[in-house]
Motif scaffolding. Structure first.
Motif, PDB file in Angstrom:
ATOM      1  N   VAL A 467      40.798  15.853  72.030  1.00 26.25           N
ATOM      2  CA  VAL A 467      40.695  14.932  70.889  1.00 26.25           C
ATOM      3  C   VAL A 467      39.251  14.798  70.407  1.00 26.25           C
ATOM      4  CG1 VAL A 467      41.251  12.647  69.957  1.00 26.25           C
ATOM      5  CG2 VAL A 467      42.698  13.654  71.729  1.00 26.25           C
ATOM      6  N   ILE A 468      38.311  14.552  71.299  1.00 25.03           N
ATOM      7  CA  ILE A 468      36.914  14.319  70.906  1.00 25.03           C
ATOM      8  C   ILE A 468      36.208  15.665  70.819  1.00 25.03           C
ATOM      9  CG2 ILE A 468      34.830  12.992  71.396  1.00 25.03           C
ATOM     10  CD1 ILE A 468      37.365  11.355  70.899  1.00 25.03           C
ATOM     11  N   GLU A 469      36.551  16.436  69.810  1.00 25.90           N
ATOM     12  CA  GLU A 469      35.961  17.758  69.584  1.00 25.90           C
ATOM     13  C   GLU A 469      36.132  18.114  68.119  1.00 25.90           C
ATOM     14  OE1 GLU A 469      37.952  20.584  68.941  1.00 25.90           O
ATOM     15  OE2 GLU A 469      39.947  19.957  69.555  1.00 25.90           O
ATOM     16  N   SER A 470      35.481  19.211  67.696  1.00 21.27           N
ATOM     17  CA  SER A 470      35.499  19.534  66.267  1.00 21.27           C
ATOM     18  C   SER A 470      35.291  21.025  66.042  1.00 21.27           C
ATOM     19  CB  SER A 470      34.393  18.758  65.541  1.00 21.27           C
ATOM     20  OG  SER A 470      34.396  19.048  64.154  1.00 21.27           O
ATOM     21  N   THR A 471      35.965  21.522  65.021  1.00 22.78           N
ATOM     22  CA  THR A 471      35.757  22.897  64.593  1.00 22.78           C
ATOM     23  C   THR A 471      34.933  22.883  63.303  1.00 22.78           C
ATOM     24  OG1 THR A 471      36.853  24.985  64.076  1.00 22.78           O
ATOM     25  CG2 THR A 471      37.870  22.994  63.212  1.00 22.78           C
ATOM     26  N   VAL A 513      28.438   3.576  75.245  1.00 23.89           N
ATOM     27  CA  VAL A 513      29.499   4.131  74.413  1.00 23.89           C
ATOM     28  C   VAL A 513      30.359   4.986  75.332  1.00 23.89           C
ATOM     29  CG1 VAL A 513      30.092   5.541  72.422  1.00 23.89           C
ATOM     30  CG2 VAL A 513      27.972   4.202  72.391  1.00 23.89           C
ATOM     31  N   LYS A 514      31.631   4.618  75.458  1.00 22.94           N
ATOM     32  CA  LYS A 514      32.523   5.332  76.382  1.00 22.94           C
ATOM     33  C   LYS A 514      33.830   5.689  75.687  1.00 22.94           C
ATOM     34  CE  LYS A 514      30.623   3.165  80.549  1.00 22.94           C
ATOM     35  NZ  LYS A 514      30.928   2.377  81.771  1.00 22.94           N
ATOM     36  N   THR A 515      34.583   6.598  76.323  1.00 28.31           N
ATOM     37  CA  THR A 515      35.881   7.027  75.798  1.00 28.31           C
ATOM     38  C   THR A 515      36.983   6.643  76.772  1.00 28.31           C
ATOM     39  OG1 THR A 515      34.928   8.895  74.615  1.00 28.31           O
ATOM     40  CG2 THR A 515      37.283   8.990  75.078  1.00 28.31           C
ATOM     41  N   VAL A 516      38.045   6.062  76.210  1.00 27.84           N
ATOM     42  CA  VAL A 516      39.247   5.764  76.974  1.00 27.84           C
ATOM     43  C   VAL A 516      40.353   6.656  76.422  1.00 27.84           C
ATOM     44  CG1 VAL A 516      40.958   4.031  77.594  1.00 27.84           C
ATOM     45  CG2 VAL A 516      38.532   3.385  77.396  1.00 27.84           C
ATOM     46  N   ALA A 550      42.587   8.726  71.800  1.00 30.06           N
ATOM     47  CA  ALA A 550      41.310   8.426  72.460  1.00 30.06           C
ATOM     48  C   ALA A 550      40.656   7.268  71.732  1.00 30.06           C
ATOM     49  CB  ALA A 550      40.401   9.652  72.454  1.00 30.06           C
ATOM     50  N   TRP A 551      40.051   6.367  72.485  1.00 25.73           N
ATOM     51  CA  TRP A 551      39.365   5.209  71.901  1.00 25.73           C
ATOM     52  C   TRP A 551      37.882   5.264  72.244  1.00 25.73           C
ATOM     53  CZ3 TRP A 551      44.244   5.067  73.813  1.00 25.73           C
ATOM     54  CH2 TRP A 551      45.246   4.510  73.002  1.00 25.73           C
ATOM     55  N   ARG A 552      37.048   5.160  71.234  1.00 24.07           N
ATOM     56  CA  ARG A 552      35.602   5.032  71.482  1.00 24.07           C
ATOM     57  C   ARG A 552      35.291   3.548  71.605  1.00 24.07           C
ATOM     58  NH1 ARG A 552      30.633   7.165  67.665  1.00 24.07           N
ATOM     59  NH2 ARG A 552      31.708   5.886  66.106  1.00 24.07           N
ATOM     60  N   VAL A 553      34.766   3.153  72.749  1.00 21.67           N
ATOM     61  CA  VAL A 553      34.475   1.751  73.043  1.00 21.67           C
ATOM     62  C   VAL A 553      32.960   1.563  73.074  1.00 21.67           C
ATOM     63  CG1 VAL A 553      34.790  -0.158  74.648  1.00 21.67           C
ATOM     64  CG2 VAL A 553      36.602   1.563  74.381  1.00 21.67           C
ATOM     65  N   ILE A 554      32.459   0.720  72.191  1.00 19.80           N
ATOM     66  CA  ILE A 554      31.027   0.472  72.083  1.00 19.80           C
ATOM     67  C   ILE A 554      30.741  -0.961  72.522  1.00 19.80           C
ATOM     68  CG2 ILE A 554      29.038   0.395  70.535  1.00 19.80           C
ATOM     69  CD1 ILE A 554      30.409   2.427  68.764  1.00 19.80           C
ATOM     70  N   ARG A 555      29.751  -1.106  73.425  1.00 17.62           N
ATOM     71  CA  ARG A 555      29.364  -2.419  73.926  1.00 17.62           C
ATOM     72  C   ARG A 555      27.900  -2.688  73.588  1.00 17.62           C
ATOM     73  NH1 ARG A 555      33.007  -4.640  77.392  1.00 17.62           N
ATOM     74  NH2 ARG A 555      31.406  -6.039  78.245  1.00 17.62           N
ATOM     75  N   LYS A 556      27.633  -3.949  73.243  1.00 15.41           N
ATOM     76  CA  LYS A 556      26.275  -4.363  72.926  1.00 15.41           C
ATOM     77  C   LYS A 556      26.088  -5.806  73.365  1.00 15.41           C
ATOM     78  CE  LYS A 556      23.000  -4.841  69.076  1.00 15.41           C
ATOM     79  NZ  LYS A 556      22.806  -4.728  67.610  1.00 15.41           N
ATOM     80  N   ASP A 557      24.946  -6.083  73.962  1.00 19.75           N
ATOM     81  CA  ASP A 557      24.630  -7.431  74.455  1.00 19.75           C
ATOM     82  C   ASP A 557      25.718  -7.950  75.374  1.00 19.75           C
ATOM     83  OD1 ASP A 557      22.327  -7.370  72.891  1.00 19.75           O
ATOM     84  OD2 ASP A 557      23.364  -8.244  71.156  1.00 19.75           O
ATOM     85  N   GLY A 558      26.251  -7.038  76.189  1.00 22.75           N
ATOM     86  CA  GLY A 558      27.242  -7.425  77.183  1.00 22.75           C
ATOM     87  C   GLY A 558      28.640  -7.626  76.652  1.00 22.75           C
ATOM     88  N   LYS A 559      28.882  -7.334  75.343  1.00 20.27           N
ATOM     89  CA  LYS A 559      30.200  -7.553  74.756  1.00 20.27           C
ATOM     90  C   LYS A 559      30.676  -6.286  74.042  1.00 20.27           C
ATOM     91  CE  LYS A 559      28.748 -10.954  72.282  1.00 20.27           C
ATOM     92  NZ  LYS A 559      28.685 -12.096  71.321  1.00 20.27           N
ATOM     93  N   GLU A 560      32.006  -6.121  74.030  1.00 13.11           N
ATOM     94  CA  GLU A 560      32.589  -5.024  73.277  1.00 13.11           C
ATOM     95  C   GLU A 560      32.540  -5.379  71.792  1.00 13.11           C
ATOM     96  OE1 GLU A 560      37.022  -3.291  72.528  1.00 13.11           O
ATOM     97  OE2 GLU A 560      36.401  -3.407  74.636  1.00 13.11           O
ATOM     98  N   ILE A 561      31.892  -4.515  70.996  1.00 11.29           N
ATOM     99  CA  ILE A 561      31.756  -4.808  69.569  1.00 11.29           C
ATOM    100  C   ILE A 561      32.602  -3.889  68.707  1.00 11.29           C
ATOM    101  CG2 ILE A 561      29.430  -5.749  69.865  1.00 11.29           C
ATOM    102  CD1 ILE A 561      28.386  -3.083  68.660  1.00 11.29           C
ATOM    103  N   GLU A 562      33.113  -2.779  69.281  1.00  9.96           N
ATOM    104  CA  GLU A 562      33.917  -1.864  68.480  1.00  9.96           C
ATOM    105  C   GLU A 562      34.816  -1.037  69.395  1.00  9.96           C
ATOM    106  OE1 GLU A 562      33.334   1.943  65.442  1.00  9.96           O
ATOM    107  OE2 GLU A 562      31.717   0.482  65.648  1.00  9.96           O
TER     108      GLU A 562
END
Length: 582
Positions: A467-471, A513-516, A550-562
């Motif tokens: 999923v996290i790839e590109s042509t 920034v992590k992937t689930v 696939a979910w891109r999970v972004i955390r900032k200041d100790g909290k999930e923001i996206e």
């Protein structure tokens, strides 16, 4: 003195008697009353006239005078300006309705710098003439606008086929100038359009503008004159350009590229030197006297980004060379002009780079390949990695891989290697570039940058993350990402005989920034496909198809923001066999 009294020099013939009372004399009464009435009437008229004059001429603005429906009569200049501003001011932000050659639209006043000049409008009202004792007088306002901006707006609304006026022109076929003669046709009358706009704005009317038949500003005879007097002799001989104690030569071919004849929208043909085109056509000659500027750059030293300062350059001043060259071109050879150098700052200075905050690693990603570094596919990966190495993405800007590298062809050093064409693996120039694309996409993904455009492969390859790839395929498939951080992004690429790595340097904005990954679903088995043997047939063992999230999970200041979701469906890759089905 009454008419019956004797003249002062007449001798009396009788003894004077006392005069009777005036109101009892039968001969004096009617005359006295008539005179009293006449005198009284004249006095009344004079008094009334004086009062009317005082009324009519009271204030600075004559009575009965209005502007845009606002009665300014009898007011002082200051009061009239205030009244006009209060009465019309709220309407000055309103657009003007336009009907141009049957097309209706509106124009915002700001787009054509259109304003009501209150001071001049009141001044016009003051000078409008004698008072209007009966009825009233309407004085047109003074409305100012930029006719060049108006023309640009109107031409943007006119279809190209509606303008039928044929513009003049001169162009070169090799070293031979060729003329295009003008002809009358439909075009804009900007002066008439401006008058209609002024008349309709603030009154609620519609400015009706029609295209009119107009001749071009330059005639056929004038075009022929430019052809014989300038275009032909311009390329008859070279021109020597001297800069200090050095010189270079402009060949007729270079001159033919730099000399242009531009016709404006009214058909006025003007010769000019296009400095950019001239410089490009004679780049090697200009280089004999120029020192190009060097932009500041970032290098990695000791595992850290370091700024290498740039320096300004000295380039030929094209703004001065152009007119001098244009004046020399009608003359026969030998021809020479002098030029001077001007300092040219680097496009990017060390101060500019320092502001970008490129100081630490924010993401890195590596993919692996087989076949060693000598295979065509591996060589293509290395070639595109070198092309992207050192790229800088400024805050708010979007990076395009196709835009950065251009077409990946043989001339750019790319070789034939397997690519997916119509669901089949076939040799194609640049095969392997998609592996670098996937590596770059992941580096941008884990830096938290915005995904603008990407497309995963139609088949799943185990060397890539699902999923996290590109042509990529020039020019129809591209990889684009946007730098949404307040800092610059420096892209560093490297490779070995078995891997390629992309690292992004900037200032960290996110904690992580992590992937689930979700589970694979709708799994389908690969079919077996027999293909005609030949150079286009590439065998494969086949892979199953599936859908995955696939979910891109972004955390900032100790909290999930996206939490951003990506989903892709992979087709089963057929088991390709080069040969007929048994």
């Amino acid at each position: 003195m009454f008419a019956s009294e004797p003249s002062v020099d007449q001798a009396p013939t009788t003894v004077p008697q006392p005069a009777p009372p005036q109101d009892s004399s039968p001969s004096e009464g009617p005359v006295s009353r008539r005179r009293i009435v006449v005198v009284g009437t004249v006095a009344a008229v004079l008094i009334a006239g004086a009062a009317a004059g005082a009324w009519a001429y009271g204030g600075d603005v004559p009575r009965g005078t209005s502007v845009l429906g606002v009665d300014l009569g009898g007011m002082s200049r200051t009061d009239a300006e205030r009244a006009l501003t209060n009465g019309v001011g709220p309407r000055t932000s309103h657009p003007v309705a336009v009907s141009l050659a049957g097309k209706t639209f509106s124009i915002e006043p700001a787009d054509i710098a259109m304003t009501l000049n209150v001071d001049l409008s009141v001044g016009r009202a003051i000078r409008s003439g004698n008072p209007a004792l009966f009825g009233g007088r309407t004085v047109p306002p003074v409305i100012e606008l930029d006719e060049a901006k108006l023309e640009a707006v109107l031409r943007g609304q006119v279809g190209p086929k509606q303008i039928t006026m044929k513009k003049p022109g001169i162009g070169y076929a090799g070293l031979t100038p060729e003329a295009t003669h003008p002809a009358p046709g439909k075009n804009l009358d900007v002066a008439a359009a401006s008058a209609a706009i002024r008349q309709s704005w603030l009154t609620g009317g519609v400015a009706v503008i029609e295209l009119v038949t107009r001749p071009p500003a330059t005639t056929a005879e004038q075009v022929d004159g430019l052809l014989a007097g300038l275009a032909v002799p311009a390329v008859a001989a070279p021109v020597t350009v001297t800069v200090g104690d050095r010189s270079f030569t402009l060949t007729p071919k270079a001159i033919s590229k730099g000399l242009v004849f531009r016709a404006d929208d009214n058909g006025l043909l003007t010769p000019a030197i296009d400095g950019v085109r001239l410089h490009a056509a004679a780049a090697k000659e200009f280089a004999k006297v120029e020192t190009p500027p060097e932009a500041a750059k970032i290098v990695l030293k000791g595992g850290k980004p370091k700024i290498v300062a740039g320096r300004p350059g000295d380039l030929v001043d094209l703004n001065l060379l152009g007119p001098a060259l244009l004046g020399m071109l009608p003359n026969p050879g030998p021809r020479a002009v002098t030029a001077s150098l001007t300092s040219q700052a680097a496009a990017l200075t060390d101060t500019d780079l320092a502001r970008l905050g490129i100081k630490e690693k924010v993401s890195t990603f590596t993919t692996y390949f087989t076949g060693g570094g000598g295979s065509p596919r591996s060589q293509n990966i290395m070639t595109i990695a070198r092309a992207v190495d050192g790229a800088l993405v400024l805050p708010g800007k979007t990076f395009s891989l196709n835009g950065h590298t251009g077409e990946r062809d043989y001339d750019s050093g790319y070789q034939d290697a397997p690519v997916i064409v119509g669901g089949k693996l076939e040799p194609g120039v640049g095969g392997g570039a998609s592996q670098f694309t996937t590596t770059l996409f992941n580096a941008a993904y884990y830096a938290g940058l915005e995904d603008v455009e990407h497309k995963p492969h139609s088949f799943y390859f185990s060397r890539y993350p699902a999923v996290i790839e590109s042509t990529i395929f020039y020019p129809t498939l591209d990889l684009k990402f946007k730098n949404t951080t307040p800092h610059g992004i420096f892209i560093d690429t490297s490779y070995t005989n078995r891997s390629v790595t992309v690292t992004m340097w900037s200032t960290k904005v996110y904690d992580s920034v992590k992937t689930v990954l979700g589970p694979r679903r709708d799994v389908t088995s690969p079919p077996t496909v027999h293909r005609e043997p030949g150079p286009k047939c590439i065998t494969s063992s086949g892979l199953p198809g599936f859908t995955q999230d696939a979910w891109r999970v972004i955390r900032k200041d100790g909290k999930e923001i996206e939490r951003e979701k990506f989903t892709w469906r992979y087709d089963p890759e057929p088991r390709f066999i080069c040969g007929e089905k048994p």
